[in-house]
Design a protein around this motif. Structure first.
Motif, PDB file in Angstrom:
ATOM      1  N   PRO A 149       9.387   4.970  -4.106  1.00  0.00           N
ATOM      2  CA  PRO A 149      10.298   4.184  -3.382  1.00  0.00           C
ATOM      3  C   PRO A 149      10.679   5.330  -2.250  1.00  0.00           C
ATOM      4  N   TYR A 150      11.193   4.815  -1.086  1.00  0.00           N
ATOM      5  CA  TYR A 150      11.675   5.534   0.121  1.00  0.00           C
ATOM      6  C   TYR A 150      13.093   4.970   0.613  1.00  0.00           C
ATOM      7  N   TRP A 151      13.919   6.000   0.945  1.00  0.00           N
ATOM      8  CA  TRP A 151      15.142   5.476   1.865  1.00  0.00           C
ATOM      9  C   TRP A 151      14.551   5.123   3.209  1.00  0.00           C
ATOM     10  N   ARG A 152      15.034   4.087   3.777  1.00  0.00           N
ATOM     11  CA  ARG A 152      14.660   3.752   5.343  1.00  0.00           C
ATOM     12  C   ARG A 152      14.438   4.900   6.004  1.00  0.00           C
ATOM     13  N   SER A 153      15.570   6.070   5.843  1.00  0.00           N
ATOM     14  CA  SER A 153      15.576   6.980   6.796  1.00  0.00           C
ATOM     15  C   SER A 153      14.345   7.973   6.725  1.00  0.00           C
ATOM     16  N   GLU A 154      14.058   8.039   5.427  1.00  0.00           N
ATOM     17  CA  GLU A 154      12.791   8.773   4.929  1.00  0.00           C
ATOM     18  C   GLU A 154      11.610   8.111   5.605  1.00  0.00           C
ATOM     19  N   PHE A 155      11.504   6.859   5.312  1.00  0.00           N
ATOM     20  CA  PHE A 155      10.422   6.217   5.995  1.00  0.00           C
ATOM     21  C   PHE A 155      10.073   6.299   7.281  1.00  0.00           C
ATOM     22  N   ILE A 215       0.897  -1.245  -0.185  1.00  0.00           N
ATOM     23  CA  ILE A 215       0.055   0.094   0.000  1.00  0.00           C
ATOM     24  C   ILE A 215       0.845   1.331  -0.016  1.00  0.00           C
ATOM     25  N   PHE A 216       1.659   1.463   1.193  1.00  0.00           N
ATOM     26  CA  PHE A 216       2.472   2.668   1.284  1.00  0.00           C
ATOM     27  C   PHE A 216       3.073   3.364   0.099  1.00  0.00           C
ATOM     28  N   SER A 217       3.732   2.422  -0.726  1.00  0.00           N
ATOM     29  CA  SER A 217       4.637   3.233  -1.942  1.00  0.00           C
ATOM     30  C   SER A 217       3.567   3.239  -3.268  1.00  0.00           C
ATOM     31  N   TRP A 218       2.537   2.795  -2.890  1.00  0.00           N
ATOM     32  CA  TRP A 218       1.490   2.699  -4.249  1.00  0.00           C
ATOM     33  C   TRP A 218       0.498   3.585  -3.948  1.00  0.00           C
ATOM     34  N   VAL A 219       0.327   4.527  -2.977  1.00  0.00           N
ATOM     35  CA  VAL A 219      -0.552   5.671  -2.942  1.00  0.00           C
ATOM     36  C   VAL A 219      -0.164   7.045  -3.032  1.00  0.00           C
ATOM     37  N   PRO A 220      -0.709   7.967  -3.627  1.00  0.00           N
ATOM     38  CA  PRO A 220      -0.360   9.484  -3.582  1.00  0.00           C
ATOM     39  C   PRO A 220      -0.053   9.878  -2.138  1.00  0.00           C
ATOM     40  N   LEU A 234       3.891  -2.426   7.821  1.00  0.00           N
ATOM     41  CA  LEU A 234       3.779  -1.778   6.727  1.00  0.00           C
ATOM     42  C   LEU A 234       4.920  -1.988   5.589  1.00  0.00           C
ATOM     43  N   ASN A 235       4.795  -2.302   4.525  1.00  0.00           N
ATOM     44  CA  ASN A 235       5.976  -2.419   3.702  1.00  0.00           C
ATOM     45  C   ASN A 235       6.178  -1.392   2.536  1.00  0.00           C
ATOM     46  N   TYR A 236       7.383  -1.268   2.169  1.00  0.00           N
ATOM     47  CA  TYR A 236       7.152  -0.364   1.117  1.00  0.00           C
ATOM     48  C   TYR A 236       8.635  -0.313   0.072  1.00  0.00           C
ATOM     49  N   ASN A 237       8.537   0.040  -1.029  1.00  0.00           N
ATOM     50  CA  ASN A 237       9.503  -0.211  -2.047  1.00  0.00           C
ATOM     51  C   ASN A 237      10.694   0.828  -1.592  1.00  0.00           C
ATOM     52  N   THR A 238      11.848   0.374  -1.560  1.00  0.00           N
ATOM     53  CA  THR A 238      12.932   0.689  -0.936  1.00  0.00           C
ATOM     54  C   THR A 238      14.018   1.453  -1.735  1.00  0.00           C
ATOM     55  N   ASN A 239      14.614   2.544  -1.529  1.00  0.00           N
ATOM     56  CA  ASN A 239      15.845   3.265  -2.062  1.00  0.00           C
ATOM     57  C   ASN A 239      17.102   2.603  -1.288  1.00  0.00           C
ATOM     58  N   PRO A 240      18.018   2.405  -2.196  1.00  0.00           N
ATOM     59  CA  PRO A 240      17.996   2.799  -3.660  1.00  0.00           C
ATOM     60  C   PRO A 240      17.963   1.416  -4.571  1.00  0.00           C
ATOM     61  N   GLY A 241      17.772   0.420  -3.756  1.00  0.00           N
ATOM     62  CA  GLY A 241      17.594  -0.947  -4.749  1.00  0.00           C
ATOM     63  C   GLY A 241      16.468  -1.017  -5.587  1.00  0.00           C
ATOM     64  N   TRP A 242      15.201  -0.609  -5.198  1.00  0.00           N
ATOM     65  CA  TRP A 242      14.339  -0.477  -5.933  1.00  0.00           C
ATOM     66  C   TRP A 242      14.385   0.120  -7.431  1.00  0.00           C
ATOM     67  N   ASN A 243      15.180   1.270  -7.266  1.00  0.00           N
ATOM     68  CA  ASN A 243      15.428   2.027  -8.637  1.00  0.00           C
ATOM     69  C   ASN A 243      15.717   1.134  -9.826  1.00  0.00           C
ATOM     70  N   VAL A 244      16.390  -0.061  -9.417  1.00  0.00           N
ATOM     71  CA  VAL A 244      16.687  -0.869 -10.769  1.00  0.00           C
ATOM     72  C   VAL A 244      15.279  -1.312 -11.278  1.00  0.00           C
ATOM     73  N   ARG A 245      14.443  -1.819 -10.564  1.00  0.00           N
ATOM     74  CA  ARG A 245      13.026  -2.052 -10.957  1.00  0.00           C
ATOM     75  C   ARG A 245      12.268  -0.739 -11.487  1.00  0.00           C
ATOM     76  N   GLY A 246      12.840   0.168 -10.945  1.00  0.00           N
ATOM     77  CA  GLY A 246      12.196   1.602 -11.265  1.00  0.00           C
ATOM     78  C   GLY A 246      12.488   1.979 -12.711  1.00  0.00           C
ATOM     79  N   MET A 247      13.816   1.683 -13.260  1.00  0.00           N
ATOM     80  CA  MET A 247      14.272   1.794 -14.569  1.00  0.00           C
ATOM     81  C   MET A 247      13.423   1.016 -15.441  1.00  0.00           C
ATOM     82  N   VAL A 248      13.061  -0.283 -15.246  1.00  0.00           N
ATOM     83  CA  VAL A 248      12.330  -1.143 -15.973  1.00  0.00           C
ATOM     84  C   VAL A 248      10.994  -0.319 -16.031  1.00  0.00           C
TER      85      VAL A 248
END
Ligand SMILES: C[S@@+](CC[C@H](N)C(=O)[O-])C[C@H]1O[C@@H](n2cnc3c(N)ncnc32)[C@H](O)[C@@H]1O
Length: 446
Positions: free
Chosen positions: A229-235, A118-123, A146-160
């Protein structure tokens, strides 16, 4: 809602998520010194419950607890309610509501709140409302997952994702777009020459991941309007703003949640200060998804006492498989990972537990001196080689038939009372491997 919900346009195919089961969250919290949770009677709220695939089996096997699911997609709530009737459950309620206003339809506090996917996938406004809702409805000492897409690893998926968004922009609707995205990904995989270069392998794996996953996952992970995606510190800062504090990772004993034991001490020694230690660990370990458990702050961390540990259950399916070069007995996990039992107490324990699997024994009944093995058992648990449990389902055969029929009909899988999948669909990417070495009375090799 002003715009049509994309989850009505193309429903998300949900599955039970093992580590969201209340007793697993309670165990993760206990082992990491977090709040102790009630397991004899409790209330669970799932936000974004979809069609109830996670919550219905949970409620089915846990009649002593009460469950509430909230989702903004009317079509999903309809399926969830039909599941509730088919399973004849009276301990679960589904509410059709947007997170922005759901609080008006809720009563009281909850011991456990789950929000998976949910967390990464809503405005951002919905994300903030979600945190506010969780903070308000979580009982003091309760656990929020509460799970979320994580920076920076998710950015590889983000490029795709960027690539697939552009490639499918002309498609008329989300289902067509998602199928096109899978075709594009399959073409990319077949035309790429996979070289020894790590980037080549990484990007091929990412495109293969698009092909292997369910088309509804592709739609909502790669093509939905929102994905942050969020950095853990941001989250943690966002959570902290709502007085929510980190307790543990829900998947700490799965491959997705493991980090090599030596990473943190090495980083501390090197005094890396550019980002927080946790952000740096996520960078080095290529974390793409983070599964934190939170509680209301302030809370005081308190490691499990010997007494609390003694009252856990321990279960193992490790099978004898010969001797080590030092003539110690070796045991093998179904994953292929091998454990060397260097001490007699461990050998006896593993031998005694095997015929009971999947059932476990109370730790205090299984070993003569709990303090002698506590550290090793936690190590084995952390590496996914044995299971520690707060509780055991009281009746394993509990009318599994009705649930089985419902689940096989909808997705060709069956949820066990432990909230694991008996037959995982090919596109399910859960599961655990144990890549890191163990120590002390147990040693291990792959
Ligand atoms: C990616 S799916 C995850 C479903 C399920 N939790 C899982 O992981 O399989 C996201 C769910 O959140 C719901 N959702 C998204 N935005 C929402 C909102 N603003 N209010 C209520 N529900 C929302 C969707 O309808 C959808 O069922």
């Amino acid at each position: 809602m002003t715009t049509p919900n994309p989850y009505d346009e193309f429903p998300y195919r949900s599955l039970p998520i093992e580590w969201t089961a209340p007793e697993r969250l309670a165990l993760a919290s206990l082992l990491h010194g977090g709040p102790r949770q009630p397991l004899n009677s409790y209330r669970v709220l799932e936000l974004g419950c979809g069609d109830g695939a996670n919550l219905l089996p949970m409620a089915y096997y846990r009649r002593h607890a009460a469950f509430v699911g909230v989702d903004g997609a009317r079509s999903q709530i309809k399926i969830a309610n039909s599941g509730k009737s088919k399973l004849e459950l009276s301990n679960i309620e589904f509410i059709h509501a947007d997170f922005l206003t759901a609080d008006l339809q809720l009563d009281g506090e909850f011991d456990y709140i789950i929000a998976h996917g949910i967390f990464s996938w809503v405005p951002h406004d919905v994300r903030d409302a979600l945190l506010q809702l969780c903070a308000k409805r979580l009982r003091r000492g309760g656990l929020l997952y509460l799970n979320y897409n994580t920076n920076p690893g998710w950015n590889v998926r983000g490029m795709v994702r960027e690539f697939l968004l552009a490639q499918t922009a002309a498609a008329s609707n989300l289902p067509i777009r998602a199928r096109q995205a899978q075709e594009v990904a399959a073409n990319v995989v077949s035309s790429l020459t996979v070289s020894e270069h790590p980037y080549s392998q990484l990007i091929t794996n990412e495109f293969q991941f698009v092909c292997d996953n369910h088309v509804s996952y592709v739609a909502h992970e790669y093509l939905a309007a929102e994905n942050h995606p969020y950095w853990r510190s941001e989250f943690m800062a966002l959570a902290g703003h709502h007085r929510l504090e980190y307790v543990a990772d829900a998947d700490f004993n799965y491959s997705s949640g493991q980090i090599p034991d030596d990473v943190v001490p090495q980083l501390v020694e090197q005094q890396i200060t550019g980002r927080t230690l946790d952000d740096t660990v996520d960078l080095l370990c290529y974390r793409q998804l983070h599964t934190p458990i939170l509680t209301r702050s302030p809370f005081t961390r308190r490691p499990p006492s010997i007494d609390e540990f003694s009252n856990l259950l321990v279960a193992s399916c490790l099978t004898p498989c010969g001797k080590s070069s030092a003539e110690n007995p070796m045991f093998q996990h179904p994953s292929g990972y091998e454990v060397e039992a260097k001490e007699e107490v461990m050998r006896d324990l593993l031998t005694n537990l095997l015929p009971l699997w999947p059932r476990g024994l109370l730790v205090k009944a299984a070993v003569p001196n709990v303090s002698e093995v506590m550290e090793d058992l936690m190590l084995l648990q952390r590496n996914g080689l044995i299971e520690l449990r707060c509780t055991e389902p009281s009746d394993f055969e509990f009318h599994q038939g009705r649930l089985k029929r419902w689940e096989v009909e909808r997705g060709d899988y069956v949820t066990t009372p432990y909230h694991t999948l008996e037959a995982a669909p090919a596109s399910f990417t859960g599961g655990s491997t144990m890549p890191y070495p163990l120590s002390r009375a147990v040693g291990a090799k792959t």
